[in-house]
Design an enzyme around this catalytic site. Structure first.
Site, short mmCIF file in Angstrom:
data_model
loop_
_atom_site.label_atom_id
_atom_site.label_comp_id
_atom_site.label_asym_id
_atom_site.label_seq_id
_atom_site.Cartn_x
_atom_site.Cartn_y
_atom_site.Cartn_z
N CYS A 160 0.65 46.06 3.51
CA CYS A 160 -0.11 46.13 4.52
C CYS A 160 -0.41 44.71 5.32
CB CYS A 160 -1.49 46.66 4.12
SG CYS A 160 -2.45 46.92 5.55
N CYS A 355 -1.89 51.18 9.63
CA CYS A 355 -2.81 50.02 9.48
C CYS A 355 -4.19 50.12 9.93
CB CYS A 355 -2.02 48.70 9.87
SG CYS A 355 -2.62 47.24 8.95
#
Length: 417
Positions: A160, A355
């Site tokens: 991430c 995200c």
């Protein structure tokens, strides 16, 4: 003791469990084994919230046994070598397993050695990281009473890519709530050339950075940390035409070896990350160490009975659990076709990743995108009354804190989505 399986999955994290669960739901009699040494399974996306004191670390943990799909053999061991020419996997215990089909879902590992002094700085508590110990991040943030707060990330791929920013935005909001903003200088140093690759999201994040008064320094890669003296060193790759307007932090200087030295009072970073050594050194890996798969089918480019998904796969998209949610059905479909002696012709993975960018307590942006960095919002968001998910919204925060953990444990890991 069984030594051969139709499908062996290396890795019992998000990607491995999802793949096994979906395979079992579609074909219950398949002989599947998951190789995973860990006794604990973690919901790591919530560690951002743990690091900001708004989520319990204990709630991110379940036993590995509890998430292994029914009818799947759990091999509590570590894979040490993959021999794709022989369809074999070697284990740390000395056992060898053979397979008809292999799914590589090992995830990645931290490599502290790629930043000089990082290991020592983490051990002594001079720096913190949500990737390593989010509870210590929260403790460090509470102890910070002003000064220079640095946030940074490495030049390697990481889980991430937005997570280092999330930690910073929550910290900035915390300092604002505590009346420490005027006593603090917050800096974000990143090797990246932009704050985010998706235009609409980048515009929102620029507004957030300006709101908190964060100083952004692009083109900066962390290379060394002196934890004892609280100094961080960065290689500056800023183009000459942009250096004239570049902000210089308090006490910063250029060292004799050309690095930017910045004193800090608080430092949060994402550690450098890489594929596990036994994968990087195997015939499955590309030159960078990631499993060399076709980007649309997730099938290995050389070994047709091997697939990879999740963080270990060589895919030019963000390494997130949301990406796995779109990758797993493609892998499962192709595996079932091969098992039925049909062509593995599913090439539908378009690089989707997501995200959830937390921008403060009670605020979030949801960045969803594909290989082309096109903004691709989920149509279901409109049922949450969210119509512009590239903008901050309190409902997206609720999704992050409550909705996504529930879906993870009760839907994704059970092969239902």
């Amino acid at each position: 003791m069984q030594t051969h399986y139709q499908v062996i999955i290396i890795g019992g994290g998000t990607a491995g469990i999802m793949t096994a669960a979906q395979l079992k739901r579609k074909r219950s009699k398949l002989q599947i084994a998951i190789i995973e040494p860990s006794e604990a399974h973690w919901y790591q996306p919530a560690w951002t919230l743990v690091g900001a004191g708004t989520f319990s670390m204990e709630k991110t943990r379940r036993s590995e046994q509890s998430v292994i799909p029914k009818g799947v053999d759990w091999i509590r061991d570590s894979a040490t070598a993959v021999l794709p020419e022989q369809n074999r996997v070697e284990l740390a215990s000395g056992r060898t397993l053979s397979y008809d089909y292999l799914v590589v879902a090992t995830g990645l590992v931290n490599d502290y050695s790629l930043i000089d002094g990082l290991d020592h700085a983490l051990k002594t508590g001079a720096v913190c990281s949500n990737y390593v110990d989010p509870e210590y991040t929260w403790k460090s943030l509470q102890s910070f009473k002003g000064g220079t707060a640095l946030f940074t990330q490495p030049a390697t791929p990481i889980k991430c890519g937005g997570a280092p920013q999330k930690a910073m935005y929550l910290a900035a909001d915390y300092l604002r709530k505590k009346g420490l903003s005027k006593k603090s200088e917050i800096l974000f140093l990143t090797p990246g050339t932009v704050i985010f690759g998706v235009k609409q999201v980048a515009e929102t994040l620029t507004e957030v950075i300006n709101r908190y008064g964060i100083k952004l320094k692009l083109f900066h890669t962390p290379v060394r940390i002196d934890g004892d003296r609280k100094l961080a060193y960065f290689k500056d790759n800023t183009p000459a035409e942009k250096k004239k307007t570049d902000h210089q932090p308090p006490g910063a200087r250029i060292t004799e070896d050309g690095l930017l030295e910045i004193p800090f009072d608080f430092l949060h970073l994402a550690p450098p990350q890489k594929a596990p050594d036994f994968i990087a050194e195997s015939p499955l890996a590309n030159s960078a160490g990631w499993v060399d798969v076709d980007t649309y089918s997730l099938r290995h480019k050389k070994y047709g009975n091997v697939f990879a998904l999740g963080d270990v796969a060589a895919l030019p998209t963000a390494k997130t659990g949301a990406a796995i949610r779109k990758q797993a059905p493609v892998v499962v479909d192709n595996l079932l076709k091969l098992l039925d002696q049909n062509p593995a012709d599913n090439q539908s993975y378009d690089g989707y990743s997501s995200c959830p960018l937390v921008t403060g307590y009670g605020k979030m942006v949801l960045a969803e995108f594909n290989y082309k960095n096109e903004f691709t919002p989920d149509p279901l968001l409109k049922f949450m009354l969210v119509f512009r998910s590239y903008k901050e919204h309190w409902r997206l925060w609720m999704l992050k804190k409550y909705g996504l953990p529930f879906l993870y444990w009760n839907q994704m890991l059970k092969g239902k989505m």
